[in-house]
Design a protein around this motif. Structure first.
Motif, PDB file in Angstrom:
ATOM      1  N   VAL A 211       0.737  -1.188  -0.067  1.00  0.00           N
ATOM      2  CA  VAL A 211      -0.033   0.083   0.060  1.00  0.00           C
ATOM      3  C   VAL A 211       0.904   1.272   0.023  1.00  0.00           C
ATOM      4  O   VAL A 211       1.972   1.187   0.491  1.00  0.00           O
ATOM      5  CB  VAL A 211      -0.758   0.286   1.203  1.00  0.00           C
ATOM      6  N   VAL A 212       0.399   2.412  -0.518  1.00  0.00           N
ATOM      7  CA  VAL A 212       1.021   3.778  -0.815  1.00  0.00           C
ATOM      8  C   VAL A 212       0.503   4.666   0.307  1.00  0.00           C
ATOM      9  O   VAL A 212      -0.751   4.903   0.205  1.00  0.00           O
ATOM     10  CB  VAL A 212       1.142   4.055  -2.089  1.00  0.00           C
ATOM     11  N   ILE A 213       1.272   5.548   1.068  1.00  0.00           N
ATOM     12  CA  ILE A 213       0.738   6.288   1.891  1.00  0.00           C
ATOM     13  C   ILE A 213       1.828   7.785   1.523  1.00  0.00           C
ATOM     14  O   ILE A 213       2.608   7.928   1.682  1.00  0.00           O
ATOM     15  CB  ILE A 213       1.092   5.878   3.281  1.00  0.00           C
ATOM     16  N   HIS A 214       1.075   8.972   1.189  1.00  0.00           N
ATOM     17  CA  HIS A 214       1.473  10.139   0.990  1.00  0.00           C
ATOM     18  C   HIS A 214       0.458  11.067   0.921  1.00  0.00           C
ATOM     19  O   HIS A 214      -0.652  10.982   0.642  1.00  0.00           O
ATOM     20  CB  HIS A 214       2.801  10.182  -0.081  1.00  0.00           C
ATOM     21  N   SER A 215       1.117  12.702   0.981  1.00  0.00           N
ATOM     22  CA  SER A 215       0.000  13.417   1.192  1.00  0.00           C
ATOM     23  C   SER A 215      -0.831  13.835  -0.073  1.00  0.00           C
ATOM     24  O   SER A 215      -1.744  14.744  -0.031  1.00  0.00           O
ATOM     25  CB  SER A 215       0.727  14.919   1.665  1.00  0.00           C
ATOM     26  N   LYS A 216      -0.310  13.335  -1.450  1.00  0.00           N
ATOM     27  CA  LYS A 216      -0.956  14.072  -2.467  1.00  0.00           C
ATOM     28  C   LYS A 216      -2.253  12.709  -2.810  1.00  0.00           C
ATOM     29  O   LYS A 216      -2.887  13.098  -3.699  1.00  0.00           O
ATOM     30  CB  LYS A 216       0.112  14.000  -3.591  1.00  0.00           C
ATOM     31  N   LEU A 217      -2.323  11.763  -1.983  1.00  0.00           N
ATOM     32  CA  LEU A 217      -3.386  10.906  -2.188  1.00  0.00           C
ATOM     33  C   LEU A 217      -4.480  11.605  -1.516  1.00  0.00           C
ATOM     34  O   LEU A 217      -4.372  12.300  -0.507  1.00  0.00           O
ATOM     35  CB  LEU A 217      -3.036   9.562  -1.582  1.00  0.00           C
ATOM     36  N   SER A 218      -5.784  11.259  -1.875  1.00  0.00           N
ATOM     37  CA  SER A 218      -7.007  11.593  -1.296  1.00  0.00           C
ATOM     38  C   SER A 218      -6.913  11.139   0.242  1.00  0.00           C
ATOM     39  O   SER A 218      -6.477  10.016   0.621  1.00  0.00           O
ATOM     40  CB  SER A 218      -8.357  11.267  -2.087  1.00  0.00           C
ATOM     41  N   VAL A 219      -7.876  11.677   1.097  1.00  0.00           N
ATOM     42  CA  VAL A 219      -8.098  11.225   2.464  1.00  0.00           C
ATOM     43  C   VAL A 219      -8.780   9.812   2.357  1.00  0.00           C
ATOM     44  O   VAL A 219      -8.359   9.049   3.082  1.00  0.00           O
ATOM     45  CB  VAL A 219      -8.980  11.913   3.410  1.00  0.00           C
ATOM     46  N   ALA A 220      -9.498   9.532   1.267  1.00  0.00           N
ATOM     47  CA  ALA A 220     -10.204   8.308   1.210  1.00  0.00           C
ATOM     48  C   ALA A 220      -9.242   7.026   0.859  1.00  0.00           C
ATOM     49  O   ALA A 220      -9.317   6.019   1.294  1.00  0.00           O
ATOM     50  CB  ALA A 220     -11.320   8.408   0.093  1.00  0.00           C
ATOM     51  N   GLU A 221      -8.146   7.637  -0.177  1.00  0.00           N
ATOM     52  CA  GLU A 221      -7.019   6.591  -0.472  1.00  0.00           C
ATOM     53  C   GLU A 221      -6.265   6.136   0.789  1.00  0.00           C
ATOM     54  O   GLU A 221      -5.974   4.955   0.926  1.00  0.00           O
ATOM     55  CB  GLU A 221      -6.379   6.956  -1.628  1.00  0.00           C
ATOM     56  N   ARG A 222      -5.793   7.147   1.712  1.00  0.00           N
ATOM     57  CA  ARG A 222      -4.993   6.992   2.640  1.00  0.00           C
ATOM     58  C   ARG A 222      -5.791   6.233   3.871  1.00  0.00           C
ATOM     59  O   ARG A 222      -5.398   5.302   4.574  1.00  0.00           O
ATOM     60  CB  ARG A 222      -4.475   8.379   3.265  1.00  0.00           C
ATOM     61  N   TYR A 223      -7.022   6.456   3.853  1.00  0.00           N
ATOM     62  CA  TYR A 223      -8.017   5.772   4.800  1.00  0.00           C
ATOM     63  C   TYR A 223      -8.051   4.154   4.422  1.00  0.00           C
ATOM     64  O   TYR A 223      -7.867   3.357   5.253  1.00  0.00           O
ATOM     65  CB  TYR A 223      -9.363   6.214   4.588  1.00  0.00           C
ATOM     66  N   ASP A 224      -8.028   3.959   3.005  1.00  0.00           N
ATOM     67  CA  ASP A 224      -8.262   2.678   2.764  1.00  0.00           C
ATOM     68  C   ASP A 224      -6.775   1.881   2.873  1.00  0.00           C
ATOM     69  O   ASP A 224      -6.737   0.585   3.211  1.00  0.00           O
ATOM     70  CB  ASP A 224      -8.624   2.270   1.254  1.00  0.00           C
ATOM     71  N   ALA A 225      -5.721   2.623   2.698  1.00  0.00           N
ATOM     72  CA  ALA A 225      -4.413   2.218   3.024  1.00  0.00           C
ATOM     73  C   ALA A 225      -4.005   1.768   4.367  1.00  0.00           C
ATOM     74  O   ALA A 225      -3.781   0.427   4.753  1.00  0.00           O
ATOM     75  CB  ALA A 225      -3.311   3.109   2.426  1.00  0.00           C
ATOM     76  N   PHE A 226      -4.437   2.827   5.569  1.00  0.00           N
ATOM     77  CA  PHE A 226      -4.612   2.217   6.727  1.00  0.00           C
ATOM     78  C   PHE A 226      -5.465   1.130   7.127  1.00  0.00           C
ATOM     79  O   PHE A 226      -5.047   0.374   8.072  1.00  0.00           O
ATOM     80  CB  PHE A 226      -5.150   3.524   7.681  1.00  0.00           C
ATOM     81  N   TYR A 227      -6.584   1.180   6.750  1.00  0.00           N
ATOM     82  CA  TYR A 227      -7.628   0.012   6.930  1.00  0.00           C
ATOM     83  C   TYR A 227      -6.910  -1.414   6.382  1.00  0.00           C
ATOM     84  O   TYR A 227      -6.986  -2.210   7.171  1.00  0.00           O
ATOM     85  CB  TYR A 227      -8.689   0.339   6.110  1.00  0.00           C
ATOM     86  N   ARG A 228      -6.381  -1.427   5.228  1.00  0.00           N
ATOM     87  CA  ARG A 228      -5.940  -2.559   4.748  1.00  0.00           C
ATOM     88  C   ARG A 228      -4.795  -2.863   5.684  1.00  0.00           C
ATOM     89  O   ARG A 228      -4.531  -4.269   6.022  1.00  0.00           O
ATOM     90  CB  ARG A 228      -5.336  -2.679   3.406  1.00  0.00           C
ATOM     91  N   LEU A 229      -3.834  -2.100   6.170  1.00  0.00           N
ATOM     92  CA  LEU A 229      -2.710  -2.589   7.184  1.00  0.00           C
ATOM     93  C   LEU A 229      -3.314  -2.926   8.450  1.00  0.00           C
ATOM     94  O   LEU A 229      -2.588  -3.936   9.113  1.00  0.00           O
ATOM     95  CB  LEU A 229      -1.595  -1.343   7.279  1.00  0.00           C
ATOM     96  N   ARG A 230      -4.051  -2.272   8.998  1.00  0.00           N
ATOM     97  CA  ARG A 230      -4.692  -2.484  10.460  1.00  0.00           C
ATOM     98  C   ARG A 230      -5.282  -4.171  10.361  1.00  0.00           C
ATOM     99  O   ARG A 230      -5.326  -4.780  11.444  1.00  0.00           O
ATOM    100  CB  ARG A 230      -5.736  -1.466  10.829  1.00  0.00           C
ATOM    101  N   LYS A 231      -6.032  -4.282   9.406  1.00  0.00           N
ATOM    102  CA  LYS A 231      -6.634  -5.546   9.041  1.00  0.00           C
ATOM    103  C   LYS A 231      -5.814  -6.822   8.621  1.00  0.00           C
ATOM    104  O   LYS A 231      -6.207  -7.765   8.468  1.00  0.00           O
ATOM    105  CB  LYS A 231      -7.981  -5.352   8.112  1.00  0.00           C
ATOM    106  N   GLY A 232      -4.631  -6.348   8.369  1.00  0.00           N
ATOM    107  CA  GLY A 232      -3.649  -7.494   7.963  1.00  0.00           C
ATOM    108  C   GLY A 232      -3.975  -7.927   6.395  1.00  0.00           C
ATOM    109  O   GLY A 232      -3.511  -8.779   6.105  1.00  0.00           O
TER     110      GLY A 232
END
Length: 665
Positions: A211-232
């Motif tokens: 997954v990719v995380i940086h400030s130029k992604l939308s809030v929704a994209e960062r939310y999905d990245a965090f969600y996928r990491l948290r859920k394994g």
């Protein structure tokens, strides 16, 4: 008392702009308590999908009975072929909602909600890249890394590899070992522009585990990245500095690529250095930290030589490719020959040879805009920003003067505002002017520019780099973002304009940054089977940063730089703390800064600490605010930090305290 809890916004509406100051006093007096409430601004996205509720054999039997119902027949045929159809596909195939309902009613298919992950990088890494045969040096580096990962013990490594030596492949193999153990990995890059290349390499190996995380992604994209990491559902986070906080539950390794870059330091609150955060996270979880660079920060290399980091050297390029040949052009000699062009004869010749061979070139000029200042040749007047202590830069886009500090814009004057002369001209060279110059010299060449003016949109960096790597352009011109990380085999020429632009800045890291930028930029050439050539233009060819950069000699540079820092007691031989005092009133800012400086000088004397300043920032006024610095050099900063807290200096208005600043200007 009446409302129990009130937002700061409501209080500002009632009592005006002085509310933050008043609140700080009331909170410090223990009369109020401040709480921060988080508001969820994104959620999991679901889409409607249509899928079969019967077996394929049963579906084919039903299909035979639907020959007189063409719409239902077509839908069932598609489902037997694709198994699942989303709303967009139904629209694409012109299938109506009524057709879906009829088949659903007959029990042939079912309509359900499916989780949809938003990912701008979903298409990256679709082509499987070949697995490389590891070099002996890469294998030796991994032999030291793997036991640490297996034993789940904290250890930090410095992977010091010359440009093109295969550092990324070492990262991939180390992360693979970590994932095999069921632990997660964080891979950091210094700039968003460098994300795509490393994501492509990692996705080719690990697929949807990235997954990719940086400030130029939308809030929704960062939310999905965090969600996928948290859920394994994913175990590898790649991104810029903020990705160091990625919510991985079982961290095994943190990789910091191009660790020398000053962009790893967050200049706004909270002020942190990514490297320090990574070390703390790794200690807490028993993880490995890998710092990778061809030009490590002086402080990092010092720690490696002292044994605090394990040094992993990579001294040869992959496939025995040779380092590019570097020619240094003294621009003073060019001037004596009567050449006033920003492009020297040697660079022009190199570009011509490169274009003739249908190869590609990268040109670095670390100044954006068209002209760096506008001046009247009659009286010497320079157009300056009304809100900042800096000259305005001319941009041909929209024909505007722009301040690069407060972003204020205005139309360029036709006559001098001071003497009314018409002899007002543009001076200095930016990337826009250089682009124009290249078009005149090489009219057939396809030139693309990459700087802040051309990469404002989402994924703009990637579009430019993809187009260049696929051969759509012959010359890539840009600021420092073109100098790092990119691996394009057809690039055989690199030109560096104004290589010494940073050398005369009042910053003790000026030489280090010059050496790193020169070495990194030169490293873009000759990464394929063909040898590379580099032309470096400078007015200071005798400076050690230029000389050692041209020779690709990091150790020579390190020794020369350490000799300078030892004499002045700068890091890594000491620690730094910078206090910035800022006020809208120039007299008040000097009074406040001098008061703090006197207090510190009285409390701390040599050799305990050296107090420098107050001195004006390199740009004294920014956004109508005057800025002064006080620099503290000491072996240990804890007593100083404790004093600043006890004396109440940390709570004064208009104070910024930066521990281990990357910028002392």
């Amino acid at each position: 008392e009446k409302n129990k809890a009130v937002s700061v916004r409501q209080l500002k509406q009632l009592f005006g702009e002085r509310v933050p100051l008043l609140l700080r006093e009331l909170i410090n007096s223990k009369l109020l308590v401040e709480e921060i409430l988080t508001k969820k601004s994104a959620s999991t996205k679901y889409v409607k999908v249509v899928e079969l509720s019967i077996t394929p054999d049963e579906g084919r039997a039903v299909l035979a009975a639907l020959t007189k119902k063409p719409a239902q027949y077509r839908l069932l045929t598609l489902l037997l072929e694709k198994h699942t159809l989303g709303a967009s596909e139904l629209k694409e195939y012109n299938i109506s909602l009524d057709t879906v309902k009829r088949l659903a009613k007959s029990g042939v298919l079912v309509v359900s909600q499916k989780e949809c992950l938003r990912d701008s990088y979903a298409h990256f890494g679709t082509l499987q890249t070949p697995r490389f045969q590891l070099t002996i040096e890469q294998q030796q580096a991994l032999k030291l890394l793997w036991p640490v990962i297996e034993q789940k013990k904290y250890q930090s490594f410095l992977l010091h590899g010359i440009t093109g030596s295969g550092k990324t492949e070492v990262y991939i193999e180390a992360v693979a070992a970590c994932r095999k153990m069921g632990r997660e990995a964080i891979v950091l890059v210094p700039e968003i522009a460098l994300t795509s290349q490393i994501v492509t390499r990692f996705k080719a190996r690990f697929g949807d585990d990235v997954v990719v995380i940086h400030s130029k992604l939308s809030v929704a994209e960062r939310y999905d990245a965090f969600y996928r990491l948290r859920k394994g559902k994913a175990g590898i986070a790649i991104g810029a500095r903020s990705a160091v906080f990625a919510p991985v539950p079982n961290l095994g390794i943190i990789v910091i690529d191009e660790e020398h870059e000053f962009t790893y330091k967050q200049e706004e609150r909270p002020r942190y250095h990514t490297r320090d955060v990574a070390m703390v996270r790794a200690k807490l979880t028993g993880a490995a930290v890998v710092l990778g660079s061809a030009t490590p920060a002086v402080e990092t290399y010092y720690q490696a030589l002292a044994g605090r980091y394990v040094l992993l050297p990579l001294t040869a390029r992959i496939s025995n490719a040779v380092l590019p040949e570097v020619s240094v052009v003294d621009m003073r000699a060019e001037l004596h020959k009567g050449r006033r062009s920003v492009i020297s004869q040697a660079m022009q010749q190199l570009l011509q040879e490169t274009l003739t061979k249908h190869e590609q070139a990268v040109i670095l000029l670390n100044r954006r805009g068209y002209a760096t200042f506008v001046m009247c040749r009659e009286c010497g007047y320079i157009v300056r920003c009304r809100h900042c202590d800096s000259s305005m830069v001319y941009h041909t886009t929209r024909n505007l003067l722009r301040c690069h500090y407060c972003q204020q814009t205005e139309k360029p004057p036709d006559v001098c505002p001071k003497c009314q002369s018409r002899y007002i001209r543009y001076f200095g060279t930016g990337t826009q002017m250089l682009e124009e110059e290249l078009a005149k010299l090489f009219p057939a060449a396809r030139v693309v520019r990459m700087d802040q003016d051309t990469t404002g949109g989402k994924m703009a960096h990637d579009r430019i780099m993809n187009a260049f790597s696929q051969g759509e352009y012959d010359i890539l011109l840009g600021t420092q973002m073109v100098a790092k990380g990119h691996d394009i085999k057809n690039v055989t020429a690199v030109g560096i304009i104004a290589a010494d632009a940073q050398l005369n800045l009042p910053d003790f890291r000026a030489a280090e940054r010059t050496f790193a930028l020169l070495t990194q930029a030169a490293g873009r050439a000759g990464r394929g089977s063909r040898p590379g050539k580099v032309v470096v233009q400078t007015y200071n060819p005798e400076h050690y940063a230029i000389k050692f950069g041209a020779m690709h000699d990091y150790l020579g540079f390190y020794e020369a730089e350490m000799a300078c820092r030892t004499g002045l007691n700068y890091p890594p031989l000491s620690r730094l703390l910078k206090i910035t005092v800022f006020q809208a009133n120039e007299k008040q800012v000097w009074q406040q800064a001098e008061k703090i400086s006197r207090a510190l000088t009285t409390k701390f004397s040599l050799p305990q600490a050296e107090i420098i300043g107050p001195f004006a920032a390199a740009v004294f006024k920014v956004k109508d605010t005057f800025r002064l610095h006080i620099l503290i050099k000491a072996k240990a900063l804890t007593p100083i930090k404790e004093y600043l807290e006890a004396a109440g200096i940390t709570r004064e208005n208009g104070i910024i305290i930066d521990v281990e600043p990357m910028n002392v200007m």
